[in-house]
Design a protein around this motif. Structure first.
Motif, PDB file in Angstrom:
ATOM      1  N   GLY A 136       1.732 -15.249  11.132  1.00 20.77           N
ATOM      2  CA  GLY A 136       1.406 -13.825  11.198  1.00 20.77           C
ATOM      3  C   GLY A 136       2.398 -12.992  10.397  1.00 20.77           C
ATOM      4  O   GLY A 136       2.020 -12.038   9.712  1.00 20.77           O
ATOM      5  N   VAL A 137       3.674 -13.350  10.462  1.00 15.52           N
ATOM      6  CA  VAL A 137       4.698 -12.654   9.680  1.00 15.52           C
ATOM      7  C   VAL A 137       4.429 -12.849   8.189  1.00 15.52           C
ATOM      8  O   VAL A 137       4.478 -11.893   7.404  1.00 15.52           O
ATOM      9  N   SER A 138       4.115 -14.064   7.800  1.00 12.25           N
ATOM     10  CA  SER A 138       3.824 -14.344   6.385  1.00 12.25           C
ATOM     11  C   SER A 138       2.598 -13.574   5.911  1.00 12.25           C
ATOM     12  O   SER A 138       2.582 -13.042   4.794  1.00 12.25           O
ATOM     13  N   ALA A 139       1.578 -13.518   6.749  1.00  4.40           N
ATOM     14  CA  ALA A 139       0.363 -12.780   6.380  1.00  4.40           C
ATOM     15  C   ALA A 139       0.648 -11.288   6.240  1.00  4.40           C
ATOM     16  O   ALA A 139       0.176 -10.638   5.301  1.00  4.40           O
ATOM     17  N   ALA A 140       1.428 -10.741   7.155  1.00  2.00           N
ATOM     18  CA  ALA A 140       1.767  -9.314   7.082  1.00  2.00           C
ATOM     19  C   ALA A 140       2.604  -9.018   5.838  1.00  2.00           C
ATOM     20  O   ALA A 140       2.405  -7.988   5.183  1.00  2.00           O
ATOM     21  N   GLU A 141       3.518  -9.913   5.499  1.00  2.00           N
ATOM     22  CA  GLU A 141       4.318  -9.734   4.286  1.00  2.00           C
ATOM     23  C   GLU A 141       3.425  -9.790   3.046  1.00  2.00           C
ATOM     24  O   GLU A 141       3.590  -9.010   2.109  1.00  2.00           O
ATOM     25  N   SER A 142       2.466 -10.681   3.078  1.00  2.28           N
ATOM     26  CA  SER A 142       1.518 -10.792   1.960  1.00  2.28           C
ATOM     27  C   SER A 142       0.669  -9.530   1.827  1.00  2.28           C
ATOM     28  O   SER A 142       0.351  -9.106   0.716  1.00  2.28           O
ATOM     29  N   ASN A 143       0.316  -8.921   2.957  1.00  3.67           N
ATOM     30  CA  ASN A 143      -0.453  -7.671   2.917  1.00  3.67           C
ATOM     31  C   ASN A 143       0.348  -6.553   2.257  1.00  3.67           C
ATOM     32  O   ASN A 143      -0.209  -5.731   1.519  1.00  3.67           O
ATOM     33  N   ILE A 144       1.643  -6.507   2.521  1.00  2.00           N
ATOM     34  CA  ILE A 144       2.500  -5.519   1.848  1.00  2.00           C
ATOM     35  C   ILE A 144       2.478  -5.778   0.352  1.00  2.00           C
ATOM     36  O   ILE A 144       2.313  -4.860  -0.454  1.00  2.00           O
ATOM     37  N   ASP A 145       2.642  -7.054  -0.026  1.00  2.00           N
ATOM     38  CA  ASP A 145       2.631  -7.417  -1.451  1.00  2.00           C
ATOM     39  C   ASP A 145       1.325  -6.988  -2.121  1.00  2.00           C
ATOM     40  O   ASP A 145       1.336  -6.479  -3.240  1.00  2.00           O
ATOM     41  N   THR A 146       0.216  -7.187  -1.431  1.00  2.00           N
ATOM     42  CA  THR A 146      -1.087  -6.817  -1.987  1.00  2.00           C
ATOM     43  C   THR A 146      -1.163  -5.323  -2.245  1.00  2.00           C
ATOM     44  O   THR A 146      -1.618  -4.885  -3.312  1.00  2.00           O
TER      45      THR A 146
ATOM     46  N   ASN B 290      -0.767   5.273   1.699  1.00  2.00           N
ATOM     47  CA  ASN B 290      -1.074   5.195   3.130  1.00  2.00           C
ATOM     48  C   ASN B 290      -1.260   3.748   3.571  1.00  2.00           C
ATOM     49  O   ASN B 290      -0.791   3.350   4.640  1.00  2.00           O
ATOM     50  N   ARG B 291      -1.934   2.959   2.746  1.00  2.00           N
ATOM     51  CA  ARG B 291      -2.120   1.535   3.068  1.00  2.00           C
ATOM     52  C   ARG B 291      -0.781   0.804   3.103  1.00  2.00           C
ATOM     53  O   ARG B 291      -0.577  -0.077   3.945  1.00  2.00           O
ATOM     54  N   ILE B 292       0.107   1.148   2.188  1.00  2.00           N
ATOM     55  CA  ILE B 292       1.433   0.520   2.164  1.00  2.00           C
ATOM     56  C   ILE B 292       2.184   0.862   3.451  1.00  2.00           C
ATOM     57  O   ILE B 292       2.812  -0.011   4.063  1.00  2.00           O
ATOM     58  N   ALA B 293       2.124   2.111   3.861  1.00  2.00           N
ATOM     59  CA  ALA B 293       2.815   2.520   5.100  1.00  2.00           C
ATOM     60  C   ALA B 293       2.272   1.753   6.301  1.00  2.00           C
ATOM     61  O   ALA B 293       3.044   1.288   7.151  1.00  2.00           O
ATOM     62  N   ILE B 294       0.962   1.599   6.365  1.00  2.00           N
ATOM     63  CA  ILE B 294       0.359   0.859   7.474  1.00  2.00           C
ATOM     64  C   ILE B 294       0.744  -0.613   7.409  1.00  2.00           C
ATOM     65  O   ILE B 294       1.079  -1.228   8.432  1.00  2.00           O
ATOM     66  N   ALA B 295       0.744  -1.197   6.201  1.00  2.00           N
ATOM     67  CA  ALA B 295       1.126  -2.600   6.046  1.00  2.00           C
ATOM     68  C   ALA B 295       2.578  -2.821   6.461  1.00  2.00           C
ATOM     69  O   ALA B 295       2.910  -3.830   7.088  1.00  2.00           O
ATOM     70  N   ARG B 296       3.452  -1.859   6.147  1.00  2.00           N
ATOM     71  CA  ARG B 296       4.855  -1.959   6.571  1.00  2.00           C
ATOM     72  C   ARG B 296       4.959  -1.931   8.088  1.00  2.00           C
ATOM     73  O   ARG B 296       5.716  -2.698   8.691  1.00  2.00           O
ATOM     74  N   GLN B 297       4.231  -1.021   8.716  1.00  2.00           N
ATOM     75  CA  GLN B 297       4.251  -0.931  10.181  1.00  2.00           C
ATOM     76  C   GLN B 297       3.727  -2.219  10.803  1.00  2.00           C
ATOM     77  O   GLN B 297       4.312  -2.735  11.764  1.00  2.00           O
ATOM     78  N   ASP B 298       2.629  -2.721  10.269  1.00  2.00           N
ATOM     79  CA  ASP B 298       2.063  -3.967  10.790  1.00  2.00           C
ATOM     80  C   ASP B 298       3.056  -5.113  10.654  1.00  2.00           C
ATOM     81  O   ASP B 298       3.227  -5.920  11.574  1.00  2.00           O
ATOM     82  N   TYR B 299       3.718  -5.187   9.499  1.00  2.00           N
ATOM     83  CA  TYR B 299       4.712  -6.232   9.276  1.00  2.00           C
ATOM     84  C   TYR B 299       5.830  -6.121  10.314  1.00  2.00           C
ATOM     85  O   TYR B 299       6.197  -7.117  10.945  1.00  2.00           O
ATOM     86  N   ASN B 300       6.373  -4.933  10.487  1.00  2.00           N
ATOM     87  CA  ASN B 300       7.472  -4.765  11.441  1.00  2.00           C
ATOM     88  C   ASN B 300       7.034  -5.072  12.871  1.00  2.00           C
ATOM     89  O   ASN B 300       7.816  -5.617  13.651  1.00  2.00           O
TER      90      ASN B 300
END
Length: 189
Positions: A35-45, A133-143
């Motif tokens: 899940g951490v790896s997937a969230a990090e990948s979402n930030i990268d995307t 906005n998507r980046i901010a949400i991806a960061r929150q999800d990752y954290n």
């Protein structure tokens, strides 16, 4: 024979219970780590999406603001740093630098009223805002995922299993130092 079974049966049951506990906790840790790896990948995307939009935005602004070369260089340098980031901390620092450069670019745009009404610029600005906005949400999800993962590997008795199998804490996505400061723009140069 019955006496031997009475002794071994409880031992076997206890061993099965311990094995189920270990396997369950290990599998849970694997799921959380994924899940951490997937969230990090979402930030990268999302960062890649923004990085792909920026050259179009810069080229649109360049047509109007040819004398603002410094900001274009800053954006290019920040994009290069972000593309070369190898870990989440470097990525966060480069992301902050790029965000600051984009903020300065948008301040520059204020000096060009024709540019602000250009449809291409408006479309790119809307896309960039949505991406931010998507980046901010991806960061929150990752954290959030990192919080769950780190909490799990630090709690007893899972911490024993985590240390046995090499599950280490993951870093949070943090803005770099000075990210809270408003970027300064000097038009006197």
């Amino acid at each position: 024979m019955k006496k031997g079974m009475k002794v071994f049966l409880p031992i076997i049951i206890i061993m099965i219970i311990i094995a189920v506990f270990l396997v369950g906790n290990y599998n849970n840790l694997v799921s959380l780590k994924q899940g951490v790896s997937a969230a990090e990948s979402n930030i990268d995307t999302q960062l890649q999406r923004r990085s792909d939009l920026i050259p179009n935005l810069v080229n649109t602004v360049k047509g109007y603001a040819t004398q603002e070369k410094e900001i274009f260089t800053e954006i290019a340098d920040a994009r290069a740093k972000l593309a070369g980031a190898t870990n989440i901390s470097d990525q966060a620092a480069a992301d902050t630098e790029l965000s600051n450069a984009l903020s300065r670019l948008l301040v520059v745009v204020e000096n060009y009223p024709d540019l602000k009404s250009n449809q291409n610029f408006l479309d790119l600005s809307v896309q960039l805002e949505g991406t931010e906005n998507r980046i901010a949400i991806a960061r929150q999800d990752y954290n959030n995922v990192v919080t769950n993962y780190n909490t799990k590997i630090l709690r007893f008795p899972t911490n024993i299993i985590a240390s046995l199998f090499g599950f280490d804490e993951k870093p949070f996505y943090k803005a770099s130092a000075g990210a809270a400061e408003v970027p300064s723009v000097d038009f006197s140069k």
